[in-house]
Write a protein that holds these residues in place. Sequence first.
Motif, short mmCIF file in Angstrom:
data_model
loop_
_atom_site.label_atom_id
_atom_site.label_comp_id
_atom_site.label_asym_id
_atom_site.label_seq_id
_atom_site.Cartn_x
_atom_site.Cartn_y
_atom_site.Cartn_z
N LEU A 219 40.26 -26.68 -17.61
CA LEU A 219 40.53 -26.63 -19.05
C LEU A 219 42.02 -26.46 -19.33
O LEU A 219 42.54 -27.02 -20.29
N LYS A 220 42.68 -25.70 -18.48
CA LYS A 220 44.14 -25.54 -18.64
C LYS A 220 44.83 -26.88 -18.47
O LYS A 220 45.71 -27.26 -19.27
N GLU A 221 44.44 -27.62 -17.47
CA GLU A 221 45.07 -28.91 -17.19
C GLU A 221 44.76 -29.94 -18.27
O GLU A 221 45.64 -30.69 -18.72
N LEU A 222 43.51 -29.98 -18.71
CA LEU A 222 43.08 -31.02 -19.65
C LEU A 222 43.48 -30.73 -21.09
O LEU A 222 43.77 -31.66 -21.85
N VAL A 223 43.50 -29.45 -21.47
CA VAL A 223 43.67 -29.12 -22.89
C VAL A 223 44.83 -28.16 -23.14
O VAL A 223 45.75 -28.48 -23.89
N TRP A 224 44.79 -26.98 -22.50
CA TRP A 224 45.75 -25.93 -22.86
C TRP A 224 47.19 -26.34 -22.59
O TRP A 224 48.09 -25.98 -23.36
N ASP A 225 47.43 -27.09 -21.54
CA ASP A 225 48.80 -27.51 -21.23
C ASP A 225 49.36 -28.48 -22.28
O ASP A 225 50.57 -28.73 -22.31
N LYS A 226 48.49 -29.04 -23.13
CA LYS A 226 48.93 -29.97 -24.17
C LYS A 226 49.24 -29.27 -25.49
O LYS A 226 49.76 -29.88 -26.41
N ARG B 160 38.01 -20.37 -24.06
CA ARG B 160 37.47 -19.13 -23.47
C ARG B 160 35.95 -19.24 -23.31
O ARG B 160 35.41 -18.90 -22.26
N ARG B 161 35.28 -19.74 -24.34
CA ARG B 161 33.83 -19.91 -24.27
C ARG B 161 33.46 -20.91 -23.18
O ARG B 161 32.50 -20.71 -22.43
N GLY B 162 34.22 -22.00 -23.12
CA GLY B 162 33.93 -23.01 -22.11
C GLY B 162 34.09 -22.49 -20.71
O GLY B 162 33.28 -22.79 -19.82
N LYS B 163 35.13 -21.69 -20.48
CA LYS B 163 35.38 -21.14 -19.16
C LYS B 163 34.27 -20.16 -18.75
O LYS B 163 33.74 -20.22 -17.65
N LEU B 164 33.92 -19.26 -19.66
CA LEU B 164 32.95 -18.21 -19.33
C LEU B 164 31.52 -18.72 -19.28
O LEU B 164 30.75 -18.34 -18.40
N ASN B 165 31.15 -19.58 -20.22
CA ASN B 165 29.74 -19.99 -20.35
C ASN B 165 29.40 -21.24 -19.55
O ASN B 165 28.23 -21.42 -19.18
N GLY B 166 30.37 -22.12 -19.34
CA GLY B 166 30.06 -23.36 -18.65
C GLY B 166 29.12 -24.22 -19.49
O GLY B 166 29.03 -24.07 -20.71
N GLY B 167 28.41 -25.12 -18.85
CA GLY B 167 27.42 -25.94 -19.52
C GLY B 167 27.97 -26.70 -20.72
O GLY B 167 29.04 -27.31 -20.66
N THR C 61 55.61 -24.72 -44.63
CA THR C 61 56.08 -24.60 -43.25
C THR C 61 56.23 -23.13 -42.88
O THR C 61 56.80 -22.34 -43.64
N GLY C 62 55.69 -22.75 -41.73
CA GLY C 62 55.76 -21.38 -41.29
C GLY C 62 54.61 -20.50 -41.73
O GLY C 62 54.55 -19.32 -41.39
N ALA C 63 53.65 -21.09 -42.46
CA ALA C 63 52.51 -20.30 -42.94
C ALA C 63 51.55 -19.95 -41.81
O ALA C 63 50.76 -19.01 -41.95
N GLY C 64 51.57 -20.72 -40.73
CA GLY C 64 50.71 -20.42 -39.59
C GLY C 64 49.54 -21.37 -39.42
O GLY C 64 48.55 -21.04 -38.76
N LYS C 65 49.66 -22.56 -39.98
CA LYS C 65 48.56 -23.54 -39.89
C LYS C 65 48.32 -23.97 -38.44
O LYS C 65 47.19 -23.91 -37.93
N SER C 66 49.38 -24.41 -37.78
CA SER C 66 49.24 -24.86 -36.39
C SER C 66 48.90 -23.70 -35.46
O SER C 66 48.15 -23.85 -34.49
N THR C 67 49.45 -22.52 -35.77
CA THR C 67 49.14 -21.33 -34.97
C THR C 67 47.65 -21.02 -35.04
O THR C 67 47.03 -20.65 -34.03
N ALA C 68 47.04 -21.19 -36.22
CA ALA C 68 45.60 -20.98 -36.35
C ALA C 68 44.82 -21.95 -35.47
O ALA C 68 43.81 -21.58 -34.86
N CYS C 69 45.31 -23.17 -35.37
CA CYS C 69 44.67 -24.16 -34.49
C CYS C 69 44.76 -23.73 -33.03
O CYS C 69 43.82 -23.94 -32.25
N VAL C 70 45.89 -23.14 -32.64
CA VAL C 70 46.03 -22.64 -31.27
C VAL C 70 45.01 -21.53 -31.01
O VAL C 70 44.37 -21.49 -29.95
N HIS C 71 44.85 -20.64 -31.97
CA HIS C 71 43.85 -19.56 -31.82
C HIS C 71 42.45 -20.15 -31.67
O HIS C 71 41.64 -19.66 -30.86
N LEU C 72 42.16 -21.20 -32.45
CA LEU C 72 40.84 -21.84 -32.34
C LEU C 72 40.65 -22.45 -30.95
O LEU C 72 39.62 -22.22 -30.30
N VAL C 73 41.63 -23.22 -30.51
CA VAL C 73 41.52 -23.88 -29.21
C VAL C 73 41.37 -22.85 -28.10
O VAL C 73 40.54 -23.00 -27.19
#
Length: 231
Positions: A33-40, A90-97, A73-85
């Motif tokens: 997941l780090k390689e496919l998503v988080w690193d982007k 986290r769910r994908g890593k822990l739960n699998g499937g 600009t600076g309101a935190g829109k993109s930051t909220a997307c980072v929190h979502l991702v």
Amino acid sequence: MAKLEPLGSFLGIPRPHTFVEPEDPSVDRGRKLKELVWDKVPKHLVGQQLNQRYAPLVTRFDWGSSWILLGETGAGKSTACVHLVRELLRRGKLNGGKDFDLAKSIFWARSDAITRAGGGDDDEAGKLLHRAEWSKLMVLDDLATPSKTLLGIIQQRYDRGLPIVATCGAMTRGLLTEIVGGEAVKRWILECGKARKGQVLMSEEAKRLDDIERAEKESKTQRVKQIGRRP
């Protein structure tokens, strides 16, 4: 008399003090997941505080609805997307499937990157457009007036029921409609996803301006009605 070889050694089982526990499967999932998503994900946004105006995106996202985040600009829109991702990974890593399959398909792109890819003919441009069309979730950062390529991507995702989380610098719903080119395009974005019902979140300032815009529009509508009733 020949000395018997210890049973554990014969079976290839290491002695207790050299035994290595098998790796937790979640560790391997995390690496992928780090390689496919988080690193982007834009690294300058990692670690930034979540604006509570956008917190429902993280707590209520269900893979079935699209979201548009409005604000300055600076309101935190993109930051909220980072929190979502991060939460989805986290769910994908822990739960699998299923959680892992969904998480590894998250695609993050700026709208101008998709536009540039539409004008390219190399393999990388093709891969980017393919992921934009087929990812289980596309985070569309910094939405501006859509190009023909981006409109095509939005239409494809609408038809396939694949959600979009978009950020935009528009400060009201009316300005958002102008930026994207009309009500139809705004509806396509919001109704991407199987639920066909999207959500709009705003910064505090954007909410204030949007309330003013809506009040003025309602007042104008009432004046028109009154004029229509005059004998």
